[in-house]
Enzyme design. Structure first.
Site, PDB file in Angstrom:
ATOM      1  CD  GLU A   1       0.268 -19.922  34.055  1.00 19.46           C
ATOM      2  OE1 GLU A   1       1.411 -20.247  33.666  1.00 19.46           O
ATOM      3  OE2 GLU A   1      -0.720 -20.650  33.894  1.00 19.46           O
TER       4      GLU A   1
ATOM      5  CE  LYS B   1      -2.965 -22.298  31.532  1.00 22.84           C
ATOM      6  NZ  LYS B   1      -1.815 -22.670  32.402  1.00 22.84           N
TER       7      LYS B   1
ATOM      8  CB  CYS C   1       0.887 -20.483  30.535  1.00 24.77           C
ATOM      9  SG  CYS C   1       2.514 -21.261  30.740  1.00 24.77           S
TER      10      CYS C   1
HETATM   11  N1  LIG Z   1       1.781 -23.165  33.303  1.00 24.07           N
HETATM   12  C1  LIG Z   1       1.670 -23.732  32.123  1.00 24.07           C
HETATM   13  O1  LIG Z   1       0.646 -23.621  31.467  1.00 24.07           O
HETATM   14  C2  LIG Z   1       2.869 -24.496  31.644  1.00 24.07           C
HETATM   15  C3  LIG Z   1       2.780 -24.862  30.181  1.00 24.07           C
HETATM   16  C4  LIG Z   1       3.951 -25.676  29.742  1.00 24.07           C
HETATM   17  O2  LIG Z   1       4.866 -25.941  30.499  1.00 24.07           O
HETATM   18  C5  LIG Z   1       3.978 -26.140  28.352  1.00 24.07           C
HETATM   19  O3  LIG Z   1       3.017 -25.949  27.609  1.00 24.07           O
HETATM   20  O4  LIG Z   1       5.008 -26.750  27.974  1.00 24.07           O
END
Ligand SMILES: NC(=O)CCC(=O)C(=O)O
Length: 264
Positions: free
Chosen positions: A40, A111, A146
Site C-alpha cells: 500500500e 480503499k 490494509c
Molecule cells: N494503512 C492502514 O490501513 C493501517 C491499518 C492499521 O494500522 C491497522 O488496522 O491496525
C-alpha cells in the site's frame, strides 16, 4: 501458480522518484512469476500524511505509467499496490492498480475503509464504494487494502463475487504486527481462500513498519512469511486447493444471510 510479494522498504531518505525507479526494476526482475504484488502507498508511505497531497497523482500518473511498463516488460500480472490518487474533482483516494502482462489496466480499487479515525487517511481521503475482483488465468482475485483486513464482511462480499485469492497490499505498523498475521489467517480460514498480504518495511513518519508479508492457504496454514526488512517473498501455490477445501469442508454453504443487519 507463482507469486512474488515485494516487501518494499519505505524510508524518508529515498525520494519518491528514486523509489519508483527502484521498484520498477524489482518488478522487471520477476519475469517468470505469474503474479507480482506491491504494498500500500509505497511511493509516499501509508503514515506519511503530508505526502498524500503533494505526491497525489491522477489515475494514469507517473506510478501508473512506470508500473504498466514494468508489468509488460516482465510479462507478469502486477498488483501494483496503491497510490494516492487525485480524482478530477479534487478528492484523494487510496487507489490500487492491477495490470495485465501486456501492461493494460485490469482493475483499480479505491480503499473502502480508511484508517486513522479522526485524522490521517480517514480525513484526507475519500472512501471507495465498490468491491473489485479480477479474473486471472488460474484464479479470481479479490482486492482489499490494509485496514480493510479488519472488516470480514468486505471479504464475504468478495467471495460472493467469486474471489478465491485475496490480495491485500498494506502499510501495517510493527506495533500491531500480531493483528496482521492473525487477521490474514482469519480471512483465509473463514473464506477458504488464499491470502497474499504484502506489507512495507522501513520506517516513515516515525512509524516502524511490520514487514512480515505473508501467504496463507485456504486451511489457514502459512505457506511463506517474510522477515522485517525489504524482501522478495516468492511462493508457489495451487489455486485448485480452494475448490477442494470448499468441497471437503463446505462451511460456506451453512451461511445464514442477513445477520449483519438487525432483525425484527
Ligand atoms: N494503512 C492502514 O490501513 C493501517 C491499518 C492499521 O494500522 C491497522 O488496522 O491496525
Amino acid at each position: 501458480m507463482r507469486a512474488s510479494l515485494l516487501q518494499v522498504a519505505v524510508n524518508e531518505d529515498e525520494s519518491v522518484d528514486s523509489r519508483r525507479r527502484r521498484v520498477a526494476a524489482l518488478v522487471r526482475d520477476q519475469a517468470g512469476t505469474d503474479l507480482v504484488v506491491l504494498p500500500e502507498l509505497w511511493t509516499t508511505g501509508a503514515f506519511a500524511y503530508e505526502g498524500f497531497g503533494t505526491e497525489a497523482e491522477p489515475l494514469e500518473g507517473p506510478t501508473y505509467e512506470a508500473m504498466a511498463k514494468a508489468a509488460s516488460e516482465a510479462g507478469v500480472w502486477l498488483h501494483a499496490g496503491s497510490v494516492p490518487e487525485r480524482d478530477p474533482d479534487g478528492t484523494l483516494y487510496n487507489t490500487s492498480l492491477v495490470f495485465s502482462p501486456s501492461g493494460e489496466l485490469a482493475a483499480s480499487y479505491r480503499k473502502i475503509h480508511r484508517f486513522g479515525f479522526d485524522k490521517g487517511e480517514a480525513v484526507l481521503m475519500g472512501a471507495g464504494e465498490e468491491l473489485v475482483t479480477v479474473r486471472l488465468p488460474d484464479t479470481v482475485v479479490g482486492v482489499a487494502t490494509c485496514y480493510d483486513l479488519r472488516f470480514p464482511e468486505l471479504f464475504r462480499g468478495l467471495v460472493d463475487a467469486g474471489a478465491e485469492t485475496f490480495v491485500v497490499p498494506a502499510g501495517w505498523p510493527e506495533r500491531r504486527r500480531a493483528h496482521w498475521t492473525l487477521l490474514a489467517r482469519a480471512r483465509a480460514v473463514e473464506n477458504q481462500a488464499f491470502v497474499l498480504a504484502c506489507g512495507t518495511a522501513g520506517t516513515h513518519a516515525g512509524v516502524p513498519q511490520a514487514g512480515h508479508s505473508v501467504v496463507v492457504d485456504p486451511w489457514g496454514e502459512v505457506l511463506a512469511e517474510a522477515g522485517p526488512g525489504e524482501e522478495v517473498l516468492t511462493v508457489d501455490f495451487d489455486p485448485a486447493t480452494v475448490a477442494g477445501t470448499r468441497d471437503r469442508f463446505p462451511a460456506l454453504k451453512d451461511r445464514v444471510l442477513g445477520l449483519d443487519r438487525p432483525r425484527r
